[in-house]
Design a protein around this motif. Structure first.
Motif: not given
Length: 135
Positions: A92-101, A76-81
Motif C-alpha cells: 500500500g505504500t509508494l515511496p515517491i513524493e507527490g501524495g499528500l493527505p 517512504w521516499e526519505d526512508n528508502i534514501a
C-alpha cells in the motif's frame, strides 16, 4: 461524544484540482492529478495535455498511499534514501513524493496525488491543490 464527519465533496475535489492545475500550468508541467476520498476511492482525475499516460496510475496510487497511512508519500521516499529498504515492499505504500493527505477540521478526508514531473514538483502541485481547498 458526537463527531461530525467531514467528507470530501466533488466540489471540493474540483476546487483542489483547479488549484493544482494552476500551479502546474504556471510552471508548464504536464501532470496527472488524482483525488481520492477517505477510503482511497477515486473521486476526481485530471490529466493535463501532454502528460504521460503512465502517470495516471502513479498519481492514483500516490493519493491512495497518502490516505491509507495518513502521511505524505515523501516519508517512504526519505526512508528508502536513508537505506531503510524494508519500506520497498510495504503493501500500500509508494515511496515517491507527490501524495499528500487532506486534513479538514483535524479529520483525514482524502488525499491528492500528482505525477508527471520530478517528485518534489509533484508535491508542490499537490500542496497547491490543498491550499486552494483550505483558502
Amino acid at each position: 461524544m458526537t463527531v461530525n464527519k467531514v467528507i470530501l465533496t466533488l466540489d471540493d475535489a474540483k476546487k483542489m484540482a483547479a488549484g493544482a492545475e494552476s500551479e502546474a500550468m504556471r510552471n508548464e508541467w504536464p501532470v496527472v492529478i488524482a483525488i481520492v476520498d477517505d477510503g482511497g476511492h477515486l473521486l476526481y482525475l485530471q490529466r493535463l495535455d501532454y502528460a504521460q499516460y503512465g502517470s495516471i496510475n502513479v498519481a492514483i496510487e500516490k493519493a491512495r498511499a497518502a490516505i491509507a497511512f495518513r502521511r505524505p508519500t515523501k516519508i517512504w521516499e526519505d526512508n528508502i534514501a536513508e537505506g531503510q529498504l524494508r519500506y520497498l515492499n510495504l503493501p500500500g505504500t509508494l515511496p515517491i513524493e507527490g501524495g499528500l493527505p487532506i486534513i479538514v477540521n483535524n479529520q483525514f478526508v482524502g488525499a491528492i496525488g500528482v505525477s508527471g514531473v520530478r517528485s518534489f514538483q509533484d508535491a508542490q502541485i499537490a500542496q497547491a491543490g490543498i491550499d486552494a481547498l483550505l483558502s
